[in-house]
Design a protein around this motif. Structure first.
Motif, PDB file in Angstrom:
ATOM      1  N   ALA C 125       0.824  -1.197   0.000  1.00 44.01           N
ATOM      2  CA  ALA C 125       0.000   0.000   0.000  1.00 44.01           C
ATOM      3  C   ALA C 125       0.861   1.251   0.000  1.00 44.01           C
ATOM      4  N   LEU C 126       2.157   1.068   0.180  1.00 41.10           N
ATOM      5  CA  LEU C 126       3.037   2.232   0.276  1.00 41.10           C
ATOM      6  C   LEU C 126       3.660   2.566  -1.063  1.00 41.10           C
ATOM      7  N   SER C 127       3.942   3.832  -1.219  1.00 42.44           N
ATOM      8  CA  SER C 127       4.676   4.251  -2.403  1.00 42.44           C
ATOM      9  C   SER C 127       6.116   3.769  -2.289  1.00 42.44           C
ATOM     10  N   PHE C 128       6.736   3.493  -3.417  1.00 45.63           N
ATOM     11  CA  PHE C 128       8.140   3.105  -3.400  1.00 45.63           C
ATOM     12  C   PHE C 128       9.009   4.212  -2.805  1.00 45.63           C
ATOM     13  N   ILE C 129       8.515   5.433  -2.926  1.00 43.24           N
ATOM     14  CA  ILE C 129       9.277   6.542  -2.365  1.00 43.24           C
ATOM     15  C   ILE C 129       9.326   6.444  -0.848  1.00 43.24           C
ATOM     16  N   VAL C 130       8.175   6.147  -0.249  1.00 45.71           N
ATOM     17  CA  VAL C 130       8.129   5.998   1.203  1.00 45.71           C
ATOM     18  C   VAL C 130       9.018   4.837   1.631  1.00 45.71           C
ATOM     19  N   THR C 131       8.886   3.727   0.902  1.00 45.62           N
ATOM     20  CA  THR C 131       9.717   2.566   1.204  1.00 45.62           C
ATOM     21  C   THR C 131      11.186   2.922   1.119  1.00 45.62           C
ATOM     22  N   GLY C 132      11.554   3.575   0.009  1.00 47.77           N
ATOM     23  CA  GLY C 132      12.949   3.939  -0.188  1.00 47.77           C
ATOM     24  C   GLY C 132      13.464   4.830   0.929  1.00 47.77           C
ATOM     25  N   THR C 133      12.623   5.789   1.308  1.00 51.24           N
ATOM     26  CA  THR C 133      13.031   6.703   2.379  1.00 51.24           C
ATOM     27  C   THR C 133      13.286   5.957   3.670  1.00 51.24           C
ATOM     28  N   ALA C 134      12.363   5.091   4.044  1.00 50.86           N
ATOM     29  CA  ALA C 134      12.524   4.367   5.305  1.00 50.86           C
ATOM     30  C   ALA C 134      13.781   3.510   5.290  1.00 50.86           C
ATOM     31  N   TRP C 135      13.955   2.741   4.231  1.00 53.33           N
ATOM     32  CA  TRP C 135      15.108   1.855   4.174  1.00 53.33           C
ATOM     33  C   TRP C 135      16.416   2.624   4.043  1.00 53.33           C
ATOM     34  N   LYS C 136      16.337   3.781   3.423  1.00 53.18           N
ATOM     35  CA  LYS C 136      17.541   4.609   3.285  1.00 53.18           C
ATOM     36  C   LYS C 136      18.137   4.900   4.643  1.00 53.18           C
ATOM     37  N   TRP C 137      17.281   5.255   5.572  1.00 54.50           N
ATOM     38  CA  TRP C 137      17.800   5.570   6.885  1.00 54.50           C
ATOM     39  C   TRP C 137      18.122   4.313   7.693  1.00 54.50           C
ATOM     40  N   ILE C 138      17.353   3.265   7.495  1.00 49.75           N
ATOM     41  CA  ILE C 138      17.660   2.042   8.234  1.00 49.75           C
ATOM     42  C   ILE C 138      19.032   1.517   7.833  1.00 49.75           C
ATOM     43  N   LEU C 139      19.355   1.644   6.551  1.00 45.45           N
ATOM     44  CA  LEU C 139      20.613   1.106   6.072  1.00 45.45           C
ATOM     45  C   LEU C 139      21.747   2.106   6.177  1.00 45.45           C
ATOM     46  N   ASP C 140      21.442   3.324   6.633  1.00 47.36           N
ATOM     47  CA  ASP C 140      22.488   4.327   6.779  1.00 47.36           C
ATOM     48  C   ASP C 140      23.381   3.952   7.950  1.00 47.36           C
ATOM     49  N   PRO C 141      24.673   3.875   7.723  1.00 42.21           N
ATOM     50  CA  PRO C 141      25.558   3.403   8.790  1.00 42.21           C
ATOM     51  C   PRO C 141      25.562   4.311  10.016  1.00 42.21           C
ATOM     52  N   SER C 142      25.352   5.613   9.805  1.00 41.10           N
ATOM     53  CA  SER C 142      25.505   6.494  10.960  1.00 41.10           C
ATOM     54  C   SER C 142      24.296   6.523  11.874  1.00 41.10           C
ATOM     55  N   ILE C 143      23.133   6.164  11.400  1.00 34.42           N
ATOM     56  CA  ILE C 143      21.993   6.166  12.316  1.00 34.42           C
ATOM     57  C   ILE C 143      21.155   4.904  12.268  1.00 34.42           C
TER      58      ILE C 143
END
Lengths: 369, 286, 305
Positions: C125-143
């Motif tokens: 139900a989510l846009s790929f943009i929302v998905t991308g945003t969430a995972w971007k930060w989850i996979l970000d090494p600094s946070i």
């Protein structure tokens, strides 16, 4: 011309000829049955009478009016379908009055028509229900009600009882016949069930592979079938066919028979047309009810012969017992009274009433008159 | 149905399922938690930490003052732009799909089946193949970079799917119903209005939900065919998150993502089973 | 009962009836135009554009396959294709595996099945943009994940794929699977549920064990689901644009470029319409190469019945 005339009607679809030239005439108030095995074209013919299918060539006249170019709504017809086709989102009342509504009948008249129809069919208590809340038999009545309310010149039925269970089917059959008597409407009724055909119809058209094999009254068709197919199709259990050679027997012609190793000859009753067949094989048609246990009431009628034959199989149906014997290699069914039925493996004295026997040409399958 | 016994196998099953559930819930919870955290706490801790102090400031900021490129008015305007695009586009494409499905199942004519196949094949074309010509066409029609332009694009490319849904639904309606109506004297439009439409409830819901989700979540058409204020919320969100002026405000980004996701998530929560039906209806062919 | 298509009503002199006859065609006309013009017409237009030297504006001169030549001389394009192969292959394979696994798990008469299923499905139900945003930060090494595990004491744990040009594409795989495997699960679950119970009962009576039943009866009968899932996943993979833009922006650098992002960049930001059109046409070719054999085999198998 009468209520319905079908003249030289043909139907082709994608290069295949489905109907090969149909000619049928019925009068006002008659009940016409179109009967035949699946694929014979009876439903297609009905569709073409209704205007749901295009006529490739030929003419259809309803009440002396040529209707080839008219759309269904202008042909003054009504139709009852195998699956009832009731409008799911409407109540029974709305279902019945829908056609009247389209034709801009005023509400008061519509309501009166619905009430009249509901009374005839005894569905007054169902008027406010939806189709999903009705049983099969009730839906069938509503479908008929929808057709009756329009008071058309012609009623079309497309295998309306096929979806009902056996008991309900018999009940509804009687109701349809009573309705026809009461309303006096002209009906065209399609079925594959030959019992429905025999009990309901004034006229029957037996169809096979796009052609009318025979057109006539039920008793006509039963007693004087035009060919092997009609003879075998109508009547249950179906007519027995025995291949027999025509020989000389006594003062006239006879038919050579053999059963269980024993040879005998039956007189060729009503066999004037067989003179040309002496020495050749014909197909003898005799119905099971004409082969019974020995009954004295026939006295010395020369058309009735007695013969003891070994019984192969016995099938009690309740009112009769069907016995299977072999004659000339053919399976022959006899209808005997259960009290007198013989036992398989033993011989039983059977009586053959040959007065109604018919003969067929083995190669053309037509009846030898 | 007998209740399965509690065995080691069942326990392992549930354990694994729970583990999977956590994997799936992770991003959502991360977004939610971090959208209500204070930025310093976020940076000091990590994304997974539960907020100790709850603040809704990031939400307010995301809605009304975050920077999406050159303007800093938050997502507010873009949210309503998306609404203005989605509502008409869903309505029109659903209506078209319904009529198409009706004609393709009950009024078939020579070539209509081929047309259906051609339309279905169209579901599979990568949109990259039509972006350039469409950009040209929108310009020539005078609706480039506008809400009507995006509505137009979404209707054009959504109709293939809506037609598929309705057609697959209507195919199950027996022929005889329409035949009976024709004998009763009803015409093309009357049959649709009085007989077919009243029983179309389920598929209308499925189609509307599916279309709403697709169009609201679209990014490609938005980013190619619009700019500035006429962009839908997905584009604005992406801009917001990727703007690199000053300090990265992760919490605002998260709040913005949740705002953008909220409508479709809400639809999913409320009418989820229809959503699933839409998937299987569209994907199971024929 | 013969399945019969409704013939059009008989010809009539009445003009109203004639209108009735052509009304269905009139209704279909807009979609017909859409199909012809906006689907196939535009595809041809794009293909034609790819044969021109257009840069910022279309110039309709024929230069043959020049654009394709420069396309395939472009390193970035080759990287995009390579990424597509890696991403597509892993994405499709792992989604199928995950989807099938989850479906089989859920089919085990689990309690609260509906609730669990909705957890697996909500990503759709989510846009790929929302998905991308969430995972971007989850996979970000600094946070993200790395920091969490570091903070928990596992200080040697590193997960910097998203910043690593060689590994970044795999992060797209992770996010993509998260988004789409629920869908495959739903398809497989529907397929599992539609298997006739009596076949399985017969097999059990014959003495087969559950693994054997799965292998020999259930999985083969899921073949159609495998195929439709494959087609749909392939389609999603080839079209992937939103996810990459949100997750990595194509980066670091352009190490996570996919044909879709390549096309967008060149056609709309670098004013190279001709080249963009060429890349789009190649993408179309890839899609057709996947779909046509599948359709063909489907048509053949249904004809054989």
């Amino acid at each position: 011309m009468g209520a319905l005339s079908i003249r030289k009607v043909r139907k082709s679809y994608a290069g295949v000829e489905i109907l090969k030239g149909i000619d049928i005439d019925i009068e006002q108030g008659e009940f016409l049955i179109l009967v035949g095995p699946s694929g014979c074209g009876k439903s297609t013919l009905l569709s073409m009478i209704a205007g749901l299918d295009e006529i490739t060539s030929g003419d259809v006249f309803i009440a002396d009016r040529r209707v080839n170019d008219l759309s269904p709504k202008d042909r003054d017809i009504a139709m009852v379908f195998q699956s009832y086709a009731l409008y799911p989102s409407m109540t029974v009342r709305e279902n019945i009055s829908f056609g009247l509504e389209i034709r801009k009948m005023p509400k008061a008249e519509r309501d009166a028509a619905v009430d009249r129809v509901a009374q005839i069919l005894q569905i007054e208590h169902l008027l406010d229900r939806r189709p999903s809340q009705l049983s099969g038999g009730q839906r069938q009545r509503v479908a008929m009600g929808r057709a009756i309310a329009r008071n058309p010149a012609l009623f079309l039925f497309d295998e309306p009882l096929s979806n009902l269970d056996a008991k309900l089917r018999v009940e509804m059959r009687t109701e349809i016949k009573l309705l026809h008597k009461r309303l006096g409407t002209t009906i065209v009724y399609v079925t594959h069930d030959q019992i429905e055909a025999m009990t309901l119809g004034d006229k029957i058209a037996v169809m096979k592979a796009g052609e009318v094999q025979q057109f006539g009254t039920p008793s006509d068709i039963y007693r004087n079938p035009a060919n092997l197919f009609v003879a075998g199709f109508m009547g249950s259990p179906s007519m027995n066919f025995i291949k027999a050679k025509v020989c000389e027997s006594g003062s006239g012609l006879g038919l050579e028979m053999e059963s269980g190793g024993e040879r005998f000859a039956f007189p060729a009753v009503n066999g004037e047309g067989l003179a040309a067949w002496k020495g050749r094989e014909v197909i003898v048609g005799i119905r099971p009810e004409q082969i019974t246990e020995v009954v004295d009431s026939h006295g010395d009628d020369p058309r009735v012969v007695r013969q003891s034959l070994p019984i192969v199989l016995s099938e009690p149906t309740g009112p009769d017992t069907l016995l299977l014997v072999h004659i000339n290699g053919a399976k022959v069914t006899c209808r005997v009274c259960p009290d007198f039925a013989g036992v398989p493996g033993e011989k039983m004295a059977l009586m053959f009433d040959l007065s109604k026997v018919v003969y067929f040409d083995p190669s053309t399958e037509q009846r030898i008159k | 149905m007998a209740k399965p016994k509690i065995t080691v196998g069942r326990i392992a099953l549930y354990a694994f399922i729970t583990y999977c559930c956590l994997y799936y819930l992770l991003p959502l919870t991360v977004m939610l938690f971090n959208s209500i955290k204070d930025l310093n706490e976020l940076k000091a801790g990590s994304l997974m930490a539960f907020p100790t102090q709850v603040t809704f400031e990031p939400w307010v900021k995301a809605w009304s003052s975050a920077c999406t490129g050159i303007t800093c008015d938050g997502l507010r305007g873009y949210f309503w732009t998306s609404v203005a695009i989605v509502v008409p586009a869903v309505l029109i494409s659903t209506l078209l799909g319904a009529f198409n499905g009706y004609v393709l199942t009950m009024w078939r004519f020579k070539g209509s089946d081929w047309f259906f196949m051609a339309l279905m094949l169209g579901c599979f074309i990568p949109f990259q193949s039509i972006l350039l010509p469409m950009a040209q066409t929108l310009g020539k029609l005078g609706i480039a970079n506008s809400v009507p332009g995006l509505i137009f694009v979404h209707v054009v490319y959504g109709t293939a799917f809506t037609t598929l849904f309705f057609r697959n639904y209507y195919v199950a309606i027996p022929d005889e119903l329409v035949k009976a109506a024709r004998i009763d004297g009803a015409d093309f439009l009357t049959i649709f209005r009085r007989i077919i439409l009243p029983i179309s409830g389920p598929i209308i819901v499925v189609t509307v939900i599916w279309q709403f989700t697709q169009i609201w979540n679209d990014f490609l058409f938005g980013v190619v065919f619009s700019s500035g204020e006429r962009q839908p919320i997905t584009v604005a969100l992406n801009n917001l998150v990727n703007t690199s002026t000053g300090v990265k405000e992760y919490n605002v980004d998260m709040a913005a993502a949740v705002i953008a996701a909220l409508p479709t998530l809400l639809v999913y929560v409320v009418a989820g089973k229809y959503f699933v039906r839409g998937l299987t209806a569209g994907a199971v062919k024929g | 009962m013969q399945a019969q298509t409704l013939s059009p009503p008989p010809r009539s002199a009445n003009w109203l009836d004639t209108l009735e006859r052509i009304l269905p065609k009139i209704v279909l006309a807009p979609s017909f135009v859409i199909c012809v013009v906006f689907f196939y017409g535009f595809i041809i237009w794009t293909a034609l554009l790819s044969l021109t030297p257009s840069r910022m504006l279309p110039r309709y001169e024929f230069v043959g396959i020049e654009q394709y030549a420069s396309l395939f001389a472009n390193d970035r394009w080759w990287l995009a294709l390579k990424n597509l192969a890696i991403f597509g292959g892993l994405f499709i394979f792992l989604c199928l595996v995950m989807g099938l696994l989850l479906a089989i798990l859920l089919d085990q008469r689990v309690r609260a099945e509906g609730f669990i299923r909705s957890i697996f499905l909500y990503p759709l139900a989510l846009s790929f943009i929302v998905t991308g945003t969430a995972w971007k930060w989850i996979l970000d090494p600094s946070i993200g994940l790395q920091k969490v595990l570091n903070d928990l004491g596992w200080t040697s744990f590193t997960f910097e794929w998203i910043k690593d040009p060689d590994m970044a594409i795999y992060t797209v795989v992770i996010a993509g699977i998260w988004q789409s495997s629920g869908f495959v699960m739903a398809l497989f679950l529907a397929g599992l549920r539609s298997i006739d119970d009596s076949i399985i009962k017969a097999a059990k009576i014959d003495g087969a064990s559950m693994p054997m039943i799965y292998r020999r009866i259930i999985l083969p009968s899921l073949r159609p689901v495998f195929f439709s899932s494959f087609m749909i996943l392939a389609h999603i993979a080839i079209k992937s644009f939103d996810l990459v833009m949100a997750l990595t922006g194509g980066g670091p650098g352009f190490s996570t470029d996919l044909p879709a992002t390549f096309m967008y960049t060149y056609a709309f930001t670098r004013n190279q319409i001709g080249l963009g059109a060429a890349s789009a046409t190649v993408m179309l070719g890839i899609v057709l190469a996947v779909i046509v054999p599948f359709m063909y085999s489907e048509l053949r198998s249904t004809r054989r019945g």
